[in-house]
Design a protein around this motif. Structure first.
Motif, PDB file in Angstrom:
ATOM      1  N   UNK A   1       0.837  -1.205   0.000  1.00  0.00           N
ATOM      2  CA  UNK A   1       0.000   0.000   0.000  1.00  0.00           C
ATOM      3  C   UNK A   1       0.871   1.254   0.000  1.00  0.00           C
ATOM      4  N   UNK A   2       1.675   1.434  -1.028  1.00  0.00           N
ATOM      5  CA  UNK A   2       2.613   2.569  -1.041  1.00  0.00           C
ATOM      6  C   UNK A   2       1.943   3.937  -1.081  1.00  0.00           C
ATOM      7  N   UNK A   3       0.682   3.989  -1.542  1.00  0.00           N
ATOM      8  CA  UNK A   3       0.001   5.290  -1.626  1.00  0.00           C
ATOM      9  C   UNK A   3      -0.822   5.607  -0.380  1.00  0.00           C
ATOM     10  N   UNK A   4      -0.853   4.710   0.599  1.00  0.00           N
ATOM     11  CA  UNK A   4      -1.618   4.959   1.822  1.00  0.00           C
ATOM     12  C   UNK A   4      -1.003   6.114   2.607  1.00  0.00           C
ATOM     13  N   UNK A   5      -1.885   6.881   3.299  1.00  0.00           N
ATOM     14  CA  UNK A   5      -1.397   7.997   4.104  1.00  0.00           C
ATOM     15  C   UNK A   5      -0.418   7.525   5.181  1.00  0.00           C
ATOM     16  N   UNK A   6      -0.612   6.309   5.644  1.00  0.00           N
ATOM     17  CA  UNK A   6       0.150   5.815   6.791  1.00  0.00           C
ATOM     18  C   UNK A   6       1.493   5.200   6.392  1.00  0.00           C
ATOM     19  N   UNK A   7       1.790   5.179   5.092  1.00  0.00           N
ATOM     20  CA  UNK A   7       2.990   4.466   4.639  1.00  0.00           C
ATOM     21  C   UNK A   7       4.266   5.050   5.242  1.00  0.00           C
ATOM     22  N   UNK A   8       4.369   6.375   5.274  1.00  0.00           N
ATOM     23  CA  UNK A   8       5.571   6.990   5.840  1.00  0.00           C
ATOM     24  C   UNK A   8       5.701   6.647   7.323  1.00  0.00           C
ATOM     25  N   UNK A   9       4.572   6.735   8.048  1.00  0.00           N
ATOM     26  CA  UNK A   9       4.605   6.370   9.468  1.00  0.00           C
ATOM     27  C   UNK A   9       4.948   4.895   9.645  1.00  0.00           C
ATOM     28  N   UNK A  10       4.442   4.057   8.734  1.00  0.00           N
ATOM     29  CA  UNK A  10       4.751   2.621   8.803  1.00  0.00           C
ATOM     30  C   UNK A  10       6.245   2.390   8.573  1.00  0.00           C
ATOM     31  N   UNK A  11       6.812   3.116   7.626  1.00  0.00           N
ATOM     32  CA  UNK A  11       8.256   3.011   7.395  1.00  0.00           C
ATOM     33  C   UNK A  11       9.036   3.441   8.644  1.00  0.00           C
ATOM     34  N   UNK A  12       8.612   4.547   9.256  1.00  0.00           N
ATOM     35  CA  UNK A  12       9.306   5.028  10.455  1.00  0.00           C
ATOM     36  C   UNK A  12       9.256   4.006  11.580  1.00  0.00           C
ATOM     37  N   UNK A  13       8.068   3.429  11.773  1.00  0.00           N
ATOM     38  CA  UNK A  13       7.913   2.444  12.841  1.00  0.00           C
ATOM     39  C   UNK A  13       8.714   1.192  12.537  1.00  0.00           C
ATOM     40  N   UNK A  14       8.681   0.758  11.280  1.00  0.00           N
ATOM     41  CA  UNK A  14       9.471  -0.417  10.884  1.00  0.00           C
ATOM     42  C   UNK A  14      10.951  -0.159  11.136  1.00  0.00           C
ATOM     43  N   UNK A  15      11.377   1.049  10.846  1.00  0.00           N
ATOM     44  CA  UNK A  15      12.772   1.419  11.081  1.00  0.00           C
ATOM     45  C   UNK A  15      13.110   1.363  12.566  1.00  0.00           C
ATOM     46  N   UNK A  16      12.241   1.973  13.397  1.00  0.00           N
ATOM     47  CA  UNK A  16      12.534   2.015  14.837  1.00  0.00           C
ATOM     48  C   UNK A  16      12.503   0.634  15.477  1.00  0.00           C
ATOM     49  N   UNK A  17      11.651  -0.276  14.941  1.00  0.00           N
ATOM     50  CA  UNK A  17      11.601  -1.638  15.476  1.00  0.00           C
ATOM     51  C   UNK A  17      12.801  -2.468  15.033  1.00  0.00           C
ATOM     52  N   UNK A  18      13.358  -2.106  13.888  1.00  0.00           N
ATOM     53  CA  UNK A  18      14.460  -2.903  13.319  1.00  0.00           C
ATOM     54  C   UNK A  18      15.826  -2.384  13.726  1.00  0.00           C
ATOM     55  N   UNK A  19      15.931  -1.070  13.915  1.00  0.00           N
ATOM     56  CA  UNK A  19      17.231  -0.460  14.210  1.00  0.00           C
ATOM     57  C   UNK A  19      17.226   0.017  15.660  1.00  0.00           C
ATOM     58  N   UNK A  20      18.002  -0.640  16.489  1.00  0.00           N
ATOM     59  CA  UNK A  20      18.001  -0.330  17.921  1.00  0.00           C
ATOM     60  C   UNK A  20      19.223   0.486  18.344  1.00  0.00           C
ATOM     61  N   UNK A  21      20.383   0.049  17.881  1.00  0.00           N
ATOM     62  CA  UNK A  21      21.626   0.672  18.354  1.00  0.00           C
ATOM     63  C   UNK A  21      22.119   1.784  17.441  1.00  0.00           C
ATOM     64  N   UNK A  22      21.503   1.951  16.287  1.00  0.00           N
ATOM     65  CA  UNK A  22      21.912   2.961  15.310  1.00  0.00           C
ATOM     66  C   UNK A  22      23.371   2.774  14.884  1.00  0.00           C
ATOM     67  N   UNK A  23      23.850   1.538  14.950  1.00  0.00           N
ATOM     68  CA  UNK A  23      25.219   1.277  14.500  1.00  0.00           C
ATOM     69  C   UNK A  23      25.251   1.235  12.982  1.00  0.00           C
ATOM     70  N   UNK A  24      26.460   1.393  12.425  1.00  0.00           N
ATOM     71  CA  UNK A  24      26.607   1.384  10.974  1.00  0.00           C
ATOM     72  C   UNK A  24      26.115   0.068  10.386  1.00  0.00           C
ATOM     73  N   UNK A  25      26.518  -1.057  11.016  1.00  0.00           N
ATOM     74  CA  UNK A  25      26.132  -2.367  10.489  1.00  0.00           C
ATOM     75  C   UNK A  25      24.618  -2.549  10.527  1.00  0.00           C
ATOM     76  N   UNK A  26      23.997  -2.080  11.619  1.00  0.00           N
ATOM     77  CA  UNK A  26      22.551  -2.227  11.766  1.00  0.00           C
ATOM     78  C   UNK A  26      21.817  -1.398  10.701  1.00  0.00           C
ATOM     79  N   UNK A  27      22.261  -0.177  10.486  1.00  0.00           N
ATOM     80  CA  UNK A  27      21.648   0.693   9.480  1.00  0.00           C
ATOM     81  C   UNK A  27      21.844   0.123   8.085  1.00  0.00           C
ATOM     82  N   UNK A  28      23.045  -0.383   7.823  1.00  0.00           N
ATOM     83  CA  UNK A  28      23.334  -0.959   6.511  1.00  0.00           C
ATOM     84  C   UNK A  28      22.474  -2.189   6.264  1.00  0.00           C
ATOM     85  N   UNK A  29      22.301  -3.012   7.287  1.00  0.00           N
ATOM     86  CA  UNK A  29      21.469  -4.217   7.162  1.00  0.00           C
ATOM     87  C   UNK A  29      20.023  -3.848   6.848  1.00  0.00           C
ATOM     88  N   UNK A  30      19.523  -2.811   7.523  1.00  0.00           N
ATOM     89  CA  UNK A  30      18.132  -2.395   7.285  1.00  0.00           C
ATOM     90  C   UNK A  30      17.942  -1.902   5.855  1.00  0.00           C
TER      91      UNK A  30
END
Length: 704
Positions: free
Chosen positions: A260-289
């Protein structure tokens, strides 16, 4: 032989001629007789001899109905000044007159009555108007259908009005039935109905509700797959996103942003997915995401925005300009704007020199656009005005809707909009829920809003159920779903089902903060409950200057008679008798403020005096404290009468637990009387926050 034949032939012709003449005589005699009866019938009708006229017209009708005798009978039955008045019969005979007339068009004038197509249609319209007044009182589908089948000679405006009333009634019934099959049937049977578009929107909503009622992610996904163009798609997106957000479901969020790329919530969904996946903000973690989600759209901005979201800023006014301070009272954005809102969804609406725009918490206009007006973001969208037209934009500043003449502020999760001089409504995602068709539409409150059509008021629900316009005025609906209405310059009460629970017979009706109404007649008042009964008679002295809250707190009711006051409870039982006190007030914190012998004191619920009558002025208790005046001094007292602060200066309550002492130094004290700040220049309040500016310019924050 030849002569004999000729004689015989001549005799035969003579006989035929006699027969023809005789037949013609009888035919002429019959016509003369009929014409004579018609003349006599209309002559009798002219002098209001309805018995004779009806008898003569019936005699003609029994032989062979015609346009003129049928017209005469229709006149008789349509009039009120005779015992034969019957609109059904009038309708029957005017139809017969019309159809027999058009079969052999011939105008006649009989005793001053002109019978032609114009006269027939004019009488048909008069009869139809009378029948409409009868059937409109019945207000049923069968009554309207009967009219349309039998009074089709009415003028087109009346026919249209009846069709509208029938379709409105049937459409409201479809609303009550509330299933997609009945709505589809309505649309098939009434493809030209003025409610067709609303039926379409209702059908979309019903399909959504019927397919998603279990509220699971699978149900919403199935709905979105079956009905990708449904008007409720945005709501389905929101519900699905809410499930994944609540469950912190990374796999679900990944599915959401992919499908659903055109949904209003897509950007918020991306942000939440990012915050759930990236915890330490390390280079390796960011690169993996980023490797796992190569379509991640916020590679460059996500970290920056996440950091900005952590910052808490408060609008602060300095002299004539507004800026923003942080939680330490330090300016982050200097005061330079004429006005500014709080931050909503990361953005504030600010104005400067007649220009309006959005800023983020770094004081940057993220859209690089200027508007003439704008409202704050809610649910990922905001209404803005540009070039004299309103439109919705998304969080990226993109236009996502049609243009409107007006967009009201969000109320009850509904935007009221105006386009082409008509008003309609959108939901909180900007989806159309009520077609723009009203002359005026109020903000929705408690699920309903008033509308205006042809100078009269009706009301409509958020789902589109309409109660026809029949009132001179109507209020908002209360939480108990009751509104005040005005008809023939009198006021009454109606519920959302259109039932009048109090007939419009009163001079005024006031709504209180509870489910009680103050009913006023001839400058006397009484109390009426939303349950449909009077608590008291209308027998007490009303003063227009007093607010509804002066008369009741919902459980006790103040009665005033000849300047004396009394209290009764919700059962009508007397709680305080007339004359017991000079003034009585409603209990707060278990105590009632009363006045006796020109002094204020406090009594408990048993009317026992617990704080003596000694104050020249006093306020009700609030948060277990009250402001009182004793001689020339002001004090703060507890519910036990203990003074926690005493001064000759004015004391003003500025929040639940803090007071301003307006002496020369202006001070702030707490509920214990402790001095918090002195030399105070001003105090600004934002929700439970007090922003205190000292004379030195230093800013202090108090969280109450």
């Amino acid at each position: 032989m030849k002569k004999k034949y000729e004689t015989s032939h001549s005799h035969l012709m003579l006989q035929q001629l006699k027969i023809f003449v005789l037949f013609g005589f009888f035919l002429f005699s019959g016509f003369v007789a009929k014409s004579s009866k018609l003349e006599k019938g209309y002559e009798a009708l002219r002098i209001y001899n309805y018995f004779q006229a009806r008898k003569l017209f019936y005699e003609i009708q029994n032989k062979k109905p015609n346009a003129y005798s049928s017209f005469g009978l229709a006149v008789i039955f349509s009039r009120h000044d005779n015992p034969f008045h019957n609109i059904d019969s009038a309708g029957k005979y005017i139809k017969l007159s019309f159809h027999t007339y058009i079969a052999a068009v011939q105008s006649q004038t009989l005793s001053g009555f002109v019978i032609d197509s114009t006269a027939i249609l004019k009488l048909a319209d008069t009869i139809s108007q009378k029948m409409y007044r009868n059937i409109s009182g019945l207000n049923s589908i069968n009554a309207y259908e009967f009219f349309l089948q039998n009074y089709y000679l009415a003028n087109s405006k009346l026919i249209k009005e009846v069709v509208y009333a029938r379709d409105e009634f049937e459409f409201n019934h479809v609303h009550e039935t509330n299933n997609s099959d009945s709505t589809k049937q309505f649309m098939v049977l009434h493809p030209q109905s003025p409610f067709y578009r609303e039926a379409f929107l209702l059908l979309e909503s019903q399909l959504y509700n019927e397919n998603t009622f279990i509220g699971t992610a699978e149900a919403y996904i199935s709905f979105l797959k079956m009905y990708p163009n449904n008007n409720m798609v945005k709501t389905a997106h929101e519900k699905l996103f809410s499930i994944y957000r609540q469950q912190k479901d990374s796999a679900g969020l990944a599915f959401f942003v992919k499908n659903y790329p055109s949904a209003y919530q897509t950007i918020e969904a991306w942000k939440l997915l990012f915050s759930l996946s990236v915890k330490a903000f390390s280079f390796d973690e960011l690169k993996s995401f980023v490797n796992k989600y190569p379509n991640f759209p916020l590679k460059t901005s996500i970290l920056h925005e996440l950091e900005l979201n952590k910052i808490i800023l408060y609008p602060y006014q300095l002299n004539d300009f507004v800026g923003f301070i942080d939680t330490k009272g330090k300016f982050v954005i200097k005061p330079k704007y004429d006005a500014a809102s709080d931050f909503y969804e990361g953005l504030s609406v600010v104005s400067k020199d007649d220009s309006v725009f959005f800023i983020n918490k770094q004081n940057v206009n993220p859209f690089s656009k200027i508007y003439s007006e704008a409202a704050v973001f809610k649910n990922g969208i905001a209404p803005v005005k540009q070039n004299n037209k309103w439109v919705f934009i998304n969080r990226q500043g993109q236009t996502i809707s049609r243009f409107y003449d007006e967009i009201n502020e969000l109320s009850d999760n509904v935007y009221v909009v105006k386009t082409d001089s008509k008003y309609g409504a959108l939901d909180h995602f900007g989806q159309n829920i009520i077609e723009p068709k009203f002359d005026k539409l109020g903000d929705f409150k408690n699920g309903y809003a008033y509308f205006m059509d042809k100078g009269l008021y009706g009301f409509i629900s958020k789902s589109g159920t309409v109660h026809r316009a029949e009132f001179e005025w109507i209020s908002d609906f209360s939480a108990a779903q009751i509104a005040i209405v005005k008809q023939q310059n009198k006021y009454g009460l109606i519920n959302v089902f259109g039932k009048k629970i109090l007939e419009p017979l009163y001079d005024q009706i006031l709504r209180t903060d509870t489910n009680v109404f103050i009913v006023i007649l001839n400058n006397q008042y009484g109390f009426f409950t939303s349950a449909g009964c009077f608590l008291t008679p209308i027998a007490y002295d009303y003063t227009i200057e007093n607010t509804p809250q002066y008369y009741t707190n919902g459980s006790l009711f103040k009665l005033i008679k000849k300047d004396e006051q009394s209290f009764v409870d919700a059962n009508g039982r007397t709680y305080i008798n007339f004359g017991a006190y000079q003034e009585i007030n409603f209990p707060v914190n278990g105590l009632l403020r009363v006045k006796l012998k020109n002094k204020y004191g406090y009594v408990d619920r048993k009317l026992t005096n617990v704080i003596p009558y000694k104050f020249s002025q006093a306020q009700d208790f609030s948060d277990s404290l009250a402001l009182v005046k004793l001689k020339e001094n002001n004090a703060i007292i507890t519910i036990k009468g203990v003074e926690v602060f005493f001064t000759g200066a004015e004391i003003v309550k500025i929040s639940s637990h803090y007071f301003s002492v307006n002496d020369d130094a202006r001070s702030i004290i707490n509920q214990r009387g402790d001095l918090i700040y002195t030399e105070v220049d001003n105090v600004q309040k934002i929700n439970n926050l007090l922003i205190v500016t000292l004379n030195t310019g230093e800013i202090k924050l108090i969280y109450d």
